[in-house]
Design a protein around this motif. Structure first.
Motif, PDB file in Angstrom:
ATOM      1  N   ARG A  47       0.820  -1.215   0.000  1.00  0.00           N
ATOM      2  CA  ARG A  47       0.000   0.000   0.000  1.00  0.00           C
ATOM      3  C   ARG A  47       0.860   1.275   0.000  1.00  0.00           C
ATOM      4  N   LYS A  48       1.934   1.269   0.803  1.00  0.00           N
ATOM      5  CA  LYS A  48       2.766   2.482   0.892  1.00  0.00           C
ATOM      6  C   LYS A  48       3.386   2.831  -0.469  1.00  0.00           C
ATOM      7  N   LEU A  49       3.858   1.816  -1.168  1.00  0.00           N
ATOM      8  CA  LEU A  49       4.467   2.050  -2.482  1.00  0.00           C
ATOM      9  C   LEU A  49       3.423   2.555  -3.486  1.00  0.00           C
ATOM     10  N   ALA A  50       2.221   1.996  -3.407  1.00  0.00           N
ATOM     11  CA  ALA A  50       1.138   2.464  -4.288  1.00  0.00           C
ATOM     12  C   ALA A  50       0.829   3.942  -4.018  1.00  0.00           C
ATOM     13  N   GLU A  51       0.792   4.300  -2.752  1.00  0.00           N
ATOM     14  CA  GLU A  51       0.496   5.699  -2.395  1.00  0.00           C
ATOM     15  C   GLU A  51       1.619   6.632  -2.842  1.00  0.00           C
ATOM     16  N   GLN A  52       2.855   6.153  -2.770  1.00  0.00           N
ATOM     17  CA  GLN A  52       3.981   6.969  -3.251  1.00  0.00           C
ATOM     18  C   GLN A  52       3.908   7.137  -4.764  1.00  0.00           C
ATOM     19  N   HIS A  53       3.621   6.036  -5.447  1.00  0.00           N
ATOM     20  CA  HIS A  53       3.554   6.080  -6.914  1.00  0.00           C
ATOM     21  C   HIS A  53       2.486   7.065  -7.383  1.00  0.00           C
ATOM     22  N   TYR A  54       1.320   7.030  -6.728  1.00  0.00           N
ATOM     23  CA  TYR A  54       0.202   7.881  -7.146  1.00  0.00           C
ATOM     24  C   TYR A  54       0.040   9.110  -6.248  1.00  0.00           C
ATOM     25  N   ALA A  55       1.127   9.582  -5.646  1.00  0.00           N
ATOM     26  CA  ALA A  55       1.060  10.690  -4.683  1.00  0.00           C
ATOM     27  C   ALA A  55       0.370  11.925  -5.249  1.00  0.00           C
ATOM     28  N   GLU A  56       0.541  12.183  -6.549  1.00  0.00           N
ATOM     29  CA  GLU A  56      -0.049  13.406  -7.125  1.00  0.00           C
ATOM     30  C   GLU A  56      -1.573  13.370  -7.098  1.00  0.00           C
ATOM     31  N   HIS A  57      -2.163  12.179  -6.920  1.00  0.00           N
ATOM     32  CA  HIS A  57      -3.623  12.072  -6.918  1.00  0.00           C
ATOM     33  C   HIS A  57      -4.207  11.987  -5.504  1.00  0.00           C
ATOM     34  N   ALA A  58      -3.359  12.056  -4.472  1.00  0.00           N
ATOM     35  CA  ALA A  58      -3.846  11.970  -3.085  1.00  0.00           C
ATOM     36  C   ALA A  58      -4.902  13.044  -2.855  1.00  0.00           C
ATOM     37  N   GLY A  59      -5.992  12.647  -2.218  1.00  0.00           N
ATOM     38  CA  GLY A  59      -7.059  13.599  -1.907  1.00  0.00           C
ATOM     39  C   GLY A  59      -8.154  13.656  -2.961  1.00  0.00           C
ATOM     40  N   LYS A  60      -7.902  13.110  -4.149  1.00  0.00           N
ATOM     41  CA  LYS A  60      -8.943  13.109  -5.184  1.00  0.00           C
ATOM     42  C   LYS A  60      -9.986  12.033  -4.883  1.00  0.00           C
ATOM     43  N   GLY A  61     -11.150  12.200  -5.433  1.00  0.00           N
ATOM     44  CA  GLY A  61     -12.260  11.288  -5.148  1.00  0.00           C
ATOM     45  C   GLY A  61     -11.975   9.841  -5.508  1.00  0.00           C
ATOM     46  N   PHE A  62     -11.186   9.624  -6.543  1.00  0.00           N
ATOM     47  CA  PHE A  62     -10.933   8.253  -6.987  1.00  0.00           C
ATOM     48  C   PHE A  62      -9.703   7.627  -6.329  1.00  0.00           C
TER      49      PHE A  62
END
Ligand code: IDP
Length: 156
Positions: A47-62
């Motif tokens: 999960r942590k790596l996924a969140e790092q990879h997609y960090a620019e989308h953090a906070g978006k609805g999807f």
């Protein structure tokens, strides 16, 4: 147009590509284009790596759904080399939503979803650098010259 640089980009065949048995189809398209694999591995993404990879989308609805999907099953992570490979791969991948992606592209030919859209590709040199270092150690990237390069890059 100035000559494009020889680049390395980061591609990920997402969980839906692995589950649907489309990894070979996707890798085949990259190879047939003349691109060269420099690194490749199967990863069940923490999960942590996924969140790092997609960090620019953090906070978006999807975002939560994206992370749940991305960590749900293994992915195939690839480093792909070639002249202008970052933009070339984005063109091969197609628009984000499979229903809107052009025929001939990976997403346009193989899917109908906007979220489960088969493949990730770095969208800029900066993203490629960040993502390659996130997913690969230097020792995992293999530098070699493909015997096909004389044909693939013939200037005529
Ligand atoms: P890209 O993968 O075409 O570069 P991005 O906008 O960077 O698209 O979004 C990253 C990923 O987030 C998409 O590939 C897709 O899986 C997911 N995503 C983007 N927008 C949506 C949306 O509106 N609904 C559901 N998932 C989305």
């Amino acid at each position: 147009m100035p000559p494009a640089a020889f680049e390395t980009t980061l591609l990920i065949a997402k969980p839906d590509a692995v589950q649907r048995g489309l990894v070979g189809e996707i890798v085949g398209r990259l190879e047939r284009k003349g691109l060269q694999l420099a690194g490749m591995k199967l990863v069940h993404v923490p999960r942590k790596l996924a969140e790092q990879h997609y960090a620019e989308h953090a906070g978006k609805g999807f975002f939560d759904g994206l992370i749940a999907f991305f960590t749900s099953a293994p992915v195939v992570v690839m480093a792909v080399r070639g002249v202008g490979s970052i933009a070339v791969c984005r063109t091969l991948i197609g628009a984000t939503n499979g229903r809107l992606a052009a025929p001939g592209t990976i997403r346009g030919d193989l899917g109908l979803s906007g979220g489960h859209n088969l493949i990730h590709g770095s969208d800029s040199p900066e993203s490629a650098e960040r993502e390659l270092s996130l997913w690969f150690d230097d020792a995992e990237l293999i530098d070699y010259t493909s015997s096909s390069q004389g044909d693939v890059y013939d200037p005529s």
